[in-house]
Design an enzyme around this catalytic site. Structure first.
Site, short mmCIF file in Angstrom:
data_model
loop_
_atom_site.label_atom_id
_atom_site.label_comp_id
_atom_site.label_asym_id
_atom_site.label_seq_id
_atom_site.Cartn_x
_atom_site.Cartn_y
_atom_site.Cartn_z
N CYS A 2 0.87 -1.18 0.00
CA CYS A 2 0.00 0.00 0.00
C CYS A 2 0.90 1.22 0.00
O CYS A 2 1.52 1.54 1.01
CB CYS A 2 -0.92 0.01 1.22
SG CYS A 2 -2.04 1.42 1.25
N GLU A 127 -3.37 1.32 -6.43
CA GLU A 127 -2.41 0.30 -6.82
C GLU A 127 -2.16 0.44 -8.32
O GLU A 127 -3.05 0.85 -9.07
CB GLU A 127 -2.94 -1.10 -6.47
CG GLU A 127 -1.95 -2.23 -6.72
CD GLU A 127 -0.66 -2.07 -5.96
OE1 GLU A 127 0.37 -1.82 -6.62
OE2 GLU A 127 -0.67 -2.18 -4.72
#
Length: 346
Positions: A2, A127
């Site tokens: 992340c 992402e």
């Protein structure tokens, strides 16, 4: 992993969105600790600050451990034992903590065994998918309620807005060797990517082995949040069972505008059509969403609290709606042709 998140709610709405029930079943909102430090953002990266939930007992020893507070902490854990005078001199990256090694590395094991568990709050996270033409960013978040609800009566504190993504984290408190203000920092725990997002997380084979993609450990529902935060009642060995992949997430592609952490605007979250130019498309739903996002922050002088649309909060409901693959944004934005469900945020 992340590496970037968004959290665009203003401080007061963030507090309302985190409503919960304490050990006695009373409806509560977490108290902000130094709320003035919090800054909403559509594009938060490591070393920036972000909002987290933690048990009040970490700050007040005689407090009920089921009570929650909100704090703005720096992203990237600085262990309490770090001896240098500048936390930016940390020799390794601590923005993410892999679940399979968190009880082996001293930076994370110590705080974890002391119960320093927190919940990192976000609209969602970004992402990037690697492909021949570069990297395509995606925004990943909880499914939202299908139906916008009518606003409550004046004075009604119940939140029916955006369902925040709730990620498991570990925090620590570092004191400069020469003295000074204590620095609170956190790391986001990561797990193997779930199958629904595995195509985004695909990694090249290295040294003859495939490297599994990682995603944040997401706590789905208030019971999981309660167990993770209440360190006095839920021991570490029980809490770590909550750390596992979830399938209850959805996503959409976004513009490469988000690639630069300096860009902080609603365009970071706005859906695009793949195969078209990597920019916000002038389709009705995108126009609605963009207007909604631009007016989401309480800092906007034209925006009033009751101008926000209402959805369903996971903090006062036991489970979230099941993911559907079709028309997610129609659920999110409201049906076209109907009166606009007063604009909100993401």
């Amino acid at each position: 992993m992340c590496g970037r998140t968004a959290c665009s709610l203003g401080a007061d709405n963030l507090r309302r969105a985190c409503a919960y029930r304490d050990r006695r079943g009373r409806q509560r909102q977490p108290e902000w600790i130094q709320a003035e430090r919090y800054r909403p953002s559509y594009n938060k990266g490591p070393q920036s600050s972000g909002p987290v939930l933690l048990s009040r007992r970490h700050l007040q020893q005689d407090a009920d451990s089921s009570e929650r507070v909100l704090m703005d902490m720096r992203w990237g854990l600085v262990p309490s034992w770090f001896k240098k005078d500048d936390p930016s001199k940390m020799p390794f990256n601590t923005s993410n903590c892999r679940s399979d090694t968190m009880l082996k590395k001293s930076s994370y094991k110590g705080p974890l065994l002391k119960g320093k568990r927190c919940v990192v709050l976000a609209d969602g996270f970004y992402e990037w998918q690697q492909h021949s033409g570069g990297k395509q960013p995606y925004f990943i978040y909880f499914p939202q309620s299908k139906n916008a609800k009518a606003e409550g009566e004046e004075g009604d504190e119940e939140w029916r807005g955006w369902r925040l993504l709730t990620m498991a984290g570990i925090f620590d408190c570092w004191e400069p060797p020469a003295g000074g203000e204590m620095l609170y920092t956190y790391t986001i725990i990561t797990v193997d990517a779930s199958k629904d997002v595995s195509f985004i997380h695909h990694r090249q084979v290295r040294a003859g082995r495939g490297a599994a993609g990682q995603m944040p450990a997401i706590l789905d529902g208030d019971e999981a949040i309660r167990k993770w935060l209440d360190f006095a009642e839920v021991p570490t060995q029980e809490a770590v069972k909550l750390i596992q992949p979830t399938e209850n997430i959805i996503f959409h592609p976004v513009s490469t505008f988000v690639n630069s952490v300096r860009n902080n605007a609603p365009e970071c979250l706005t859906p695009i059509e793949l195969g078209a130019k990597k920019e916000v498309k002038a389709i009705p739903s995108s126009k609605v969403m963009l207007g909604w996002l631009k007016n989401s922050q309480e800092s906007s002088p034209q925006k009033k609290e009751n101008d926000l649309p209402k959805w369903t909060s996971q903090f006062t409901h036991s489970s979230s709606p099941k993911k559907t693959s079709a028309n997610v944004l129609q659920q999110w934005l409201g049906k076209e042709g109907e009166p606009a469900a007063k604009k909100h945020k993401a």
